[in-house]
Write a protein that holds these residues in place. Sequence first.
Motif, PDB file in Angstrom:
ATOM      1  N   ASP A 176     -35.932   3.847   6.019  1.00  0.00           N
ATOM      2  CA  ASP A 176     -36.278   2.435   6.128  1.00  0.00           C
ATOM      3  C   ASP A 176     -34.992   1.630   6.266  1.00  0.00           C
ATOM      4  O   ASP A 176     -34.241   1.463   5.304  1.00  0.00           O
ATOM      5  CB  ASP A 176     -37.059   2.002   4.880  1.00  0.00           C
ATOM      6  N   TYR A 177     -34.748   1.091   7.478  1.00  0.00           N
ATOM      7  CA  TYR A 177     -33.515   0.361   7.748  1.00  0.00           C
ATOM      8  C   TYR A 177     -33.686  -1.139   7.643  1.00  0.00           C
ATOM      9  O   TYR A 177     -32.746  -1.883   7.923  1.00  0.00           O
ATOM     10  CB  TYR A 177     -33.000   0.720   9.149  1.00  0.00           C
ATOM     11  N   GLU A 178     -34.864  -1.583   7.263  1.00  0.00           N
ATOM     12  CA  GLU A 178     -35.125  -3.021   7.243  1.00  0.00           C
ATOM     13  C   GLU A 178     -34.150  -3.751   6.325  1.00  0.00           C
ATOM     14  O   GLU A 178     -33.592  -4.795   6.695  1.00  0.00           O
ATOM     15  CB  GLU A 178     -36.566  -3.275   6.809  1.00  0.00           C
ATOM     16  N   ASP A 179     -33.920  -3.223   5.130  1.00  0.00           N
ATOM     17  CA  ASP A 179     -33.004  -3.872   4.185  1.00  0.00           C
ATOM     18  C   ASP A 179     -31.581  -3.896   4.730  1.00  0.00           C
ATOM     19  O   ASP A 179     -30.857  -4.878   4.550  1.00  0.00           O
ATOM     20  CB  ASP A 179     -33.040  -3.149   2.839  1.00  0.00           C
ATOM     21  N   CYS A 180     -31.191  -2.812   5.399  1.00  0.00           N
ATOM     22  CA  CYS A 180     -29.839  -2.747   5.977  1.00  0.00           C
ATOM     23  C   CYS A 180     -29.640  -3.832   7.020  1.00  0.00           C
ATOM     24  O   CYS A 180     -28.593  -4.508   7.055  1.00  0.00           O
ATOM     25  CB  CYS A 180     -29.591  -1.378   6.600  1.00  0.00           C
ATOM     26  N   ILE A 181     -30.621  -4.001   7.894  1.00  0.00           N
ATOM     27  CA  ILE A 181     -30.489  -4.992   8.953  1.00  0.00           C
ATOM     28  C   ILE A 181     -30.501  -6.405   8.375  1.00  0.00           C
ATOM     29  O   ILE A 181     -29.775  -7.290   8.843  1.00  0.00           O
ATOM     30  CB  ILE A 181     -31.606  -4.801  10.002  1.00  0.00           C
ATOM     31  N   GLU A 182     -31.313  -6.636   7.341  1.00  0.00           N
ATOM     32  CA  GLU A 182     -31.302  -7.944   6.683  1.00  0.00           C
ATOM     33  C   GLU A 182     -29.934  -8.229   6.077  1.00  0.00           C
ATOM     34  O   GLU A 182     -29.442  -9.357   6.119  1.00  0.00           O
ATOM     35  CB  GLU A 182     -32.386  -8.003   5.603  1.00  0.00           C
ATOM     36  N   GLU A 183     -29.312  -7.186   5.529  1.00  0.00           N
ATOM     37  CA  GLU A 183     -27.975  -7.339   4.955  1.00  0.00           C
ATOM     38  C   GLU A 183     -26.969  -7.731   6.034  1.00  0.00           C
ATOM     39  O   GLU A 183     -26.112  -8.606   5.834  1.00  0.00           O
ATOM     40  CB  GLU A 183     -27.557  -6.020   4.294  1.00  0.00           C
ATOM     41  N   VAL A 184     -27.070  -7.107   7.196  1.00  0.00           N
ATOM     42  CA  VAL A 184     -26.162  -7.427   8.302  1.00  0.00           C
ATOM     43  C   VAL A 184     -26.405  -8.847   8.802  1.00  0.00           C
ATOM     44  O   VAL A 184     -25.450  -9.591   9.083  1.00  0.00           O
ATOM     45  CB  VAL A 184     -26.341  -6.410   9.451  1.00  0.00           C
ATOM     46  N   LYS A 185     -27.664  -9.254   8.900  1.00  0.00           N
ATOM     47  CA  LYS A 185     -27.969 -10.611   9.359  1.00  0.00           C
ATOM     48  C   LYS A 185     -27.388 -11.650   8.414  1.00  0.00           C
ATOM     49  O   LYS A 185     -26.847 -12.683   8.848  1.00  0.00           O
ATOM     50  CB  LYS A 185     -29.491 -10.778   9.485  1.00  0.00           C
ATOM     51  N   GLU A 186     -27.460 -11.395   7.118  1.00  0.00           N
ATOM     52  CA  GLU A 186     -26.858 -12.317   6.140  1.00  0.00           C
ATOM     53  C   GLU A 186     -25.337 -12.324   6.280  1.00  0.00           C
ATOM     54  O   GLU A 186     -24.699 -13.381   6.176  1.00  0.00           O
ATOM     55  CB  GLU A 186     -27.259 -11.907   4.731  1.00  0.00           C
ATOM     56  N   PHE A 187     -24.775 -11.144   6.505  1.00  0.00           N
ATOM     57  CA  PHE A 187     -23.319 -11.049   6.687  1.00  0.00           C
ATOM     58  C   PHE A 187     -22.881 -11.870   7.900  1.00  0.00           C
ATOM     59  O   PHE A 187     -21.864 -12.578   7.860  1.00  0.00           O
ATOM     60  CB  PHE A 187     -22.919  -9.585   6.860  1.00  0.00           C
ATOM     61  N   ILE A 188     -23.639 -11.779   8.979  1.00  0.00           N
ATOM     62  CA  ILE A 188     -23.312 -12.539  10.187  1.00  0.00           C
ATOM     63  C   ILE A 188     -23.303 -14.031   9.896  1.00  0.00           C
ATOM     64  O   ILE A 188     -22.364 -14.752  10.259  1.00  0.00           O
ATOM     65  CB  ILE A 188     -24.316 -12.209  11.310  1.00  0.00           C
ATOM     66  N   LEU A 189     -24.329 -14.511   9.216  1.00  0.00           N
ATOM     67  CA  LEU A 189     -24.424 -15.942   8.924  1.00  0.00           C
ATOM     68  C   LEU A 189     -23.312 -16.415   8.001  1.00  0.00           C
ATOM     69  O   LEU A 189     -22.850 -17.555   8.095  1.00  0.00           O
ATOM     70  CB  LEU A 189     -25.788 -16.264   8.309  1.00  0.00           C
ATOM     71  N   ASP A 190     -22.850 -15.524   7.115  1.00  0.00           N
ATOM     72  CA  ASP A 190     -21.787 -15.888   6.172  1.00  0.00           C
ATOM     73  C   ASP A 190     -20.398 -15.811   6.791  1.00  0.00           C
ATOM     74  O   ASP A 190     -19.430 -16.318   6.206  1.00  0.00           O
ATOM     75  CB  ASP A 190     -21.827 -14.967   4.943  1.00  0.00           C
ATOM     76  N   HIS A 191     -20.274 -15.170   7.954  1.00  0.00           N
ATOM     77  CA  HIS A 191     -18.948 -14.954   8.548  1.00  0.00           C
ATOM     78  C   HIS A 191     -18.901 -15.360  10.014  1.00  0.00           C
ATOM     79  O   HIS A 191     -18.171 -14.776  10.817  1.00  0.00           O
ATOM     80  CB  HIS A 191     -18.546 -13.475   8.414  1.00  0.00           C
TER      81      HIS A 191
END
Length: 282
Positions: A176-191
């Motif tokens: 299940d990669y859903e949590d991983c991709i959500e983590e990356v999306k948050e990282f993008i918005l923060d950086h």
Amino acid sequence: MKSTETGVLKKSEIYFSSPSQTAKRLYYYPISAGHFFCVDGYHLVRENYSSILIKHIIDGSFTFIKDTVPVTAVGGDTVILNCYEPHEYYTDSGFESIWVHIAGANSLELFKEIEQTQGSIVKCRDIHRIKKLLFRIYNGISGTNPPSELNMSLDIYKLFTELLTPQSIKSKGDGDYEDCIEEVKEFILDHLGESLTVSRLAGCVHMSVSHFSRVFKQQTGFSPYDYVLTSRLNRAKDLLQKTDMPISAVAYETGFNSESNFICFFSENEGVSPGRFRKLEF
């Protein structure tokens, strides 16, 4: 009508369709369709058939050549091939399949999108629906009272839609990669103001670049690169509307290396310059 190809059993059927000029200009349309039962000895090599082949393997195994390498699909798989280019396929053990050759509209561009994101073998999430659509197109060609070309085009589009939204990665058993991709999306918005390479994003979740790109596209519908640009654009629009920051500051805040690059990108995507966008009433 019966097929006379070597290795194709007599109970197999193949039918051909001749689209109108309107269909050629505006619609998706079938060129031919078949329900084949093939045995060892079936082997097709062809230079061109001006179409996209969509073939669902009902049972058995079907092998095609991709970049000089044999690739095998089995029962439950759906294969999509570009028959505008030279192609070759065969079977060593036999198979049953329902297939259609398609052309028209942006079928070649849709093929490229499917092949890029899913590959040439697609494991559809609803096998019954894929078979139903293919048999409906096949029956429409073979019947004495065919559906309208517009309805046929709609069924073909639905077929492409199924291939564009196959089984989720989770249902394929890859985790299940859903949590991983959500983590990356948050990282993008923060950086957003920093350099966000695909390699850096993949490293956040400890994936290879190629695997990460495939997972990200399947989960979001965007490539990582396009998602970053879209996020930067949305952040820039928000800053332009809600703050008095100079346009140069907005550019650097959202990760652009120069004001001119930002203005060019913004204008191209929004149809107005950042300055004019700031003055619009929302």
